[in-house]
Scaffold this active site. Structure first.
Site, PDB file in Angstrom:
ATOM      1  N   HIS A 104       0.799  -1.227   0.000  1.00  0.00           N
ATOM      2  CA  HIS A 104       0.000   0.000   0.000  1.00  0.00           C
ATOM      3  C   HIS A 104       0.827   1.270   0.000  1.00  0.00           C
ATOM      4  CE1 HIS A 104      -4.149  -1.464   0.443  1.00  0.00           C
ATOM      5  NE2 HIS A 104      -3.603  -2.488   1.077  1.00  0.00           N
ATOM      6  N   LYS A 106      -8.782  13.999   4.045  1.00  0.00           N
ATOM      7  CA  LYS A 106      -7.903  12.838   4.140  1.00  0.00           C
ATOM      8  C   LYS A 106      -6.974  13.041   5.329  1.00  0.00           C
ATOM      9  CE  LYS A 106      -6.734  13.650  -0.147  1.00  0.00           C
ATOM     10  NZ  LYS A 106      -6.807  12.486  -0.961  1.00  0.00           N
ATOM     11  N   ARG A 107      -6.198  12.005   5.652  1.00  0.00           N
ATOM     12  CA  ARG A 107      -5.204  12.151   6.707  1.00  0.00           C
ATOM     13  C   ARG A 107      -4.302  13.349   6.414  1.00  0.00           C
ATOM     14  NH1 ARG A 107      -1.053   8.464   6.763  1.00  0.00           N
ATOM     15  NH2 ARG A 107      -1.709   7.589   4.778  1.00  0.00           N
ATOM     16  N   LYS A 125       0.528  14.346   1.117  1.00  0.00           N
ATOM     17  CA  LYS A 125      -0.808  14.674   0.621  1.00  0.00           C
ATOM     18  C   LYS A 125      -0.953  16.185   0.369  1.00  0.00           C
ATOM     19  CE  LYS A 125      -2.891  10.617   2.834  1.00  0.00           C
ATOM     20  NZ  LYS A 125      -3.454   9.835   1.728  1.00  0.00           N
ATOM     21  N   THR A 146      -8.442   6.753  -2.412  1.00  0.00           N
ATOM     22  CA  THR A 146      -9.824   6.315  -2.657  1.00  0.00           C
ATOM     23  C   THR A 146     -10.803   7.467  -2.482  1.00  0.00           C
ATOM     24  OG1 THR A 146      -9.864   5.446  -0.397  1.00  0.00           O
ATOM     25  CG2 THR A 146      -9.605   3.840  -2.168  1.00  0.00           C
ATOM     26  N   LYS A 188     -14.433   8.274  -4.346  1.00  0.00           N
ATOM     27  CA  LYS A 188     -15.677   8.627  -3.638  1.00  0.00           C
ATOM     28  C   LYS A 188     -16.188   9.984  -4.116  1.00  0.00           C
ATOM     29  CE  LYS A 188     -13.676   6.250   0.267  1.00  0.00           C
ATOM     30  NZ  LYS A 188     -12.756   6.462   1.410  1.00  0.00           N
TER      31      LYS A 188
END
Lengths: 112, 831
Positions: B377, B568-569, B574, B676, B680
């Site tokens: 992952h 998100k985290r 990110k 993901t 979504k």
């Protein structure tokens, strides 16, 4: 701890009447079985009543075997429940100890 | 301190028409059932139940229906003895279950009417359910979506995990800083869980290996003097859509094997008597204990082995019930490792086969490899687990021996295959040699699995070219790629009932189990009437979120503004920081030149930072400081609002994602394995502002680059920039607006009276070692945002693209992903 000792020919058969053989009672077990170990070379331990055994209990079995081996004797076990047998398999003790389903098979194995 | 309003359940306009009624007899029976559970399980008359207790009574009633489905599924499996998948994951981010189960079983109308008969409201009951937050982020949510898909596709499967007493922390804000509070989700006991004490497993840990010989004189290492932790399974039942299959997620709780030492207790030392019990039970206490200290590391490794030992014993004992030869195991059992956390399962199965079942090593290894699959992952160094050999030796001495033997044989094979390449031997070794050698868990997972997959096309390629290059050279056929997916039942049906209803009206209900069917929306993308309906759904979702924002932060946001969402985290890769730069850039343009943004925007952030990750926590603080200043500035009032919604979790995601217009996917190219939330968001009609990373690239292939706002460096450009010496100061020196941006962040504009408080931002951005290359991508990002704003202003054009995103996202269903795994890796079939 309640132990019973029966003599069958030259084989001593010890039955343990405890649910669990673990750190809380292995010292007592070793103390109680010591006279039988001193007197006999051929020993069967019937674990039919035992539901749980931990590493201390397994260590006690190994200790019995070693004491008997040191004087040319042997130890055989019988009556292991599935979970108790799993514990022996986990540590590979089933390859060191001779394990039988019943008491009579274990006693008989000494004359094989 | 923020207050947490209750999340609004989405039911007022739920697809399953509120005016639709069940037949009165089934509703009456469901009502009686609820009353009966209240009386005989909770020992309360129905009228006396608190909201939490009423939820429990309803859930117990629904659980009864699930049990019927489980028995029927078990019967089919017993009859056919199919190959079964066992999914091992350290995380499951389930969220709430009541609504999802009712929809799966087709019982929503029945229970709505039943509760009306009892004077209660289904939506209020749904709101009483706490989120099951047994996970941190995408990894755990993926596992939950996969369980949903496995059951829906009637594929025989079991999930295995840990029943953490405390899930991921609850996030609160204090003066803009993240504050972590315990999430004791099991405090009231979950009505969904069924304890199975009779199927508990004993897990030995610690001890020593004694080198001895067996009765035949062969070497016989014995693992002695261990301690035992008992793993008690708690089953959660997972129904597939339509309810034909119901499967188990088996979560283990750690209990002490002995209650406490009675002798010490009787002597009056009560605390000491309980000490060992408490230590054992810590194993399932908390998800991801901090591993910065030695005891935290030890607890984490203990957790991983606890999961693996419980799961593998359960799997082996189920197999042995109906089979006598372990040669059959790979034909009947597939085990999938969701990342490296459960990689010790490989060693555990070897131990069982070699030590307990007395199989020869080679036969055991062939069986083990054929049984396991491993999903990678992440490429990030921090995600590639390594355990100190010394720790492993203390906790799992026999397992370390087995790892050494696996490694010895592996290196012989490598040596024979790549003659003379000693560097390869060192790289492929399961042990990283140093003064403090470590076990490389990803190497163990690759060596012990017949299939290794990445989670998007580009990620799989990078896995093969980087961390797994040597393993790929050795066995290229073992490598595969399966792009992640999300469950449309959770992310449309549960989260966005308005859209669900619209889809069903326009393309029929097939999309619920075959998401590709939504492609039939394509011709409607330019249909004005459909666009109006679609826009109305989005507007209702935005209103719902605006109400929540108002209730939670007393901030009024305009539902007609563009909702620009980053959920998100919080993590450097990110690049939440890039989003902040965009906001500050627009704010400065307004302050300096009075240049109003092209249209009003509401910037919405949500996400948690790992408790020990200081830099990510600083970014949360920065977002909140920027928000406080902008939201208080009257000049920005009509154009900008910045919102940070605390405590991001599945239920909050279900509220935010359907309301998003723009979805931010800003990861540095080559760092996000798949993502993901991109899927979504697209499924809910949000248009992505995306880098060329992870599954964004596949989203681009599906919806077309013209229907996204792509920006930034490609993977190759990122690599070239890093190789060639990244010089961020050049961007500052050549662009006055970048300089102005950095000056503002270095001033006290966002930290009044505390000049230099956010200096770290400037230092990070100007650091040539900034591996996320913020300034290199900034201009391109700002340009993408301008394109987005222009497109949003052209209403019909925006709606067409938004609908197109929905219509073309059918591939991103977890059903498709699970079908690929089933066909290519697990070799399992529907039952």
């Amino acid at each position: 701890m309640q132990l019973s000792v029966e003599i069958s020919g030259d084989v001593a058969v010890v039955a343990l009447f405890v649910d669990e053989l673990d750190a809380s009672n292995t010292a007592e077990f070793k103390q109680q079985i010591a006279p039988t170990l001193a007197e006999h070379q051929k020993l069967v331990i019937d674990l039919g009543a035992v539901r749980f055994i931990d590493s201390s209990g397994l260590g006690a079995m190994l200790s019995c075997l070693r004491q008997l081996s040191a004087k040319g004797g042997d130890l055989k076990l019988c009556g292991l429940s599935r979970s108790v047998r799993s514990a022996f398999e986990l540590v590979r003790l089933h390859r060191v100890l001779d394990i039988h389903a019943t008491r009579s098979e274990a006693v008989k194995a000494f004359s094989a | 301190m923020t207050t947490q309003p209750t999340l609004e359940a989405p039911s007022a306009e739920h697809s399953h028409d509120p005016n639709e009624h069940a037949d009165s007899e089934s509703a009456r029976r469901a009502a009686e059932d609820i009353v009966s559970y209240a009386r005989y399980s909770l020992c309360q008359p129905i009228a006396a139940l608190s909201p939490d207790e009423l939820f429990n009574a309803v859930a117990l009633s629904v659980r009864g229906r699930l049990v019927d489905g489980l028995f029927e599924t078990d019967r089919r499996i017993r009859e056919r003895d199919p190959k079964t998948l066992n999914y091992l994951s350290i995380e499951y981010l389930l969220g709430r279950s009541l609504g999802a189960h009712l929809d799966s079983l087709g019982l929503r109308a029945t229970y709505r009417d039943a509760l009306r008969l009892l004077g209660a409201d289904l939506e209020a009951v749904e709101r009483a359910e706490p989120d099951a937050a047994l996970g941190n982020g995408g990894l755990g949510r993926l596992a939950a979506c996969f369980l949903d898909s496995l059951a829906t596709l009637d594929l025989p499967a079991w999930g295995y995990g840990i029943n953490y007493e405390y899930g991921l922390f609850k996030q609160e804000l204090r003066d803009g800083n993240q504050l972590e509070k315990p999430d004791n989700w099991l405090v009231r006991q979950s009505p969904w869980q069924i304890e199975r004490y009779d199927e508990a497993q004993s897990v030995p840990v610690y001890g020593r290996v004694e080198h001895a010989v067996d009765r035949s004189g062969n070497y016989n290492p014995m693992w002695l003097d261990w301690q035992v932790i008992t793993g008690v399974p708690h089953d959660m039942l997972i129904p597939g859509h339509g309810g034909r299959s119901v499967q188990r997620l088996r979560l283990y709780t750690a209990r002490s094997s002995q209650s406490f030492d009675m002798q010490i207790f009787n002597a009056g030392d009560y605390l000491k008597a309980m000490e060992r019990q408490v230590a054992s039970e810590n194993v399932s206490k908390v998800l991801y204990p901090s591993d910065t200290g030695q005891s935290g590391k030890e607890l984490r490794l203990l957790q991983e082995y606890f999961l693996v030992a419980c799961a593998m014993r359960d799997i082996v004992s189920r197999f042995e019930r109906d089979h006598s030869s372990f040669e059959e195991l790979p034909g009947k059992v597939a085990v999938q490792l969701n990342d490296t956390h459960p990689a010790l399962a490989i060693v555990e199965l070897m131990r069982v086969l070699v030590d307990e079942k007395s199989l020869a090593w080679t036969a055991a290894w062939d069986i083990t490899r054929a049984t396991f699959g491993y999903t990678n992952h992440s490429l990030a160094a921090e995600a590639l687990e390594r355990w100190p050999v010394a720790l492993m030796e203390r906790l799992l001495p026999r397992h370390l021996q087995l790892i050494y033997e696996i490694n010895r044989r592996l290196l012989l094979q490598v040596g024979a295959h790549f003659r003379g390449d000693t560097a390869k031997l060192a790289r492929m070794s399961l042990i990283e040699e140093s003064a403090f050698p470590e076990v490389r868990m990803s190497h163990l997972a690759m060596a012990g699995s017949h299939a290794v997959n990445g989670v998007s096309r580009v990620h799989s390629q990078l896995v093969q070219e980087n961390i797994a290059r040597d393993y790929h050279d050795l066995d290229p056929a073992a490598f595969a790629s399966v792009t992640n997916g999300v469950s449309q039942r959770r992310w449309i049906l549960q989260a966005n009932p308005g859209l669900a209803s619209l889809l069903t009206r326009r393309v029929g209900p097939a999309w619920l189990t075959r998401l590709e069917a939504i492609r039939e929306l394509e011709p409607l993308a330019e249909d004005e009437a459909f666009q109006r309906e679609f826009a109305a759904v989005k507007h209702a979702n935005k209103l719902r979120l605006a109400r929540y924002i108002h209730d939670s932060s007393r901030l009024a946001v305009d539902p007609d503004s563009l909702f620009d969402v980053h959920v998100k985290r919080f993590h450097a890769y990110k690049r939440q920081l890039l989003k902040v730069l965009h906001i500050v850039h627009d704010y400065l343009a307004l302050l300096d030149g009075g240049a109003a943004p092209a249209l009003p925007r509401t910037y919405i952030f949500a996400g948690k930072a790992a408790p020990g990750y200081q830099r990510a926590k600083q970014v949360i603080k920065l977002v909140n400081d920027v928000a406080r200043v902008i939201n208080a500035d009257r000049r920005a009032h009509d154009y900008m609002r910045v919102v940070f919604l605390p405590d991001y979790r599945v239920t909050l995601g279900e509220l935010i994602i359907p309301a998003a217009d723009l979805g931010e996917q800003l990861s540095t190219a080559g760092t996000e394995a798949s993502g993901t939330s991109n899927m979504k968001l697209a499924l809910n009609g949000a248009i992505g502002v995306c880098t060329a990373d992870g599954a964004n690239l596949e989203l681009r292939d599906e919806v077309g680059a013209e229907n996204l706002f792509m920006f930034g460096s490609s993977v190759e450009q990122v690599q070239a920039l890093r190789r060639g010496g990244y010089r961020p100061a050049d961007y500052r020196d050549s662009d006055p607006s970048v300089r102005r941006l950095l000056d503002a962040l270095g001033s006290d504009l966002f930290s009044p009276g505390q000049r230099g408080f956010h200096d770290w931002v400037v230092q990070t951005l100007l650091d040539p070692r900034d591996e996320h290359l913020h300034l290199a991508d900034l201009a391109s990002y700002l340009e993408a945002q301008e394109r987005a704003a222009r497109t949003y202003a052209a209403r019909s054009d925006w709606l067409r693209r938004s609908i197109w995103n929905v219509a073309r996202s059918g591939r991103f269903s977890s059903d498709r992903a699970v079908r690929e795994y089933a066909r290519e890796i697990w070799k399992i079939s529907p039952v």
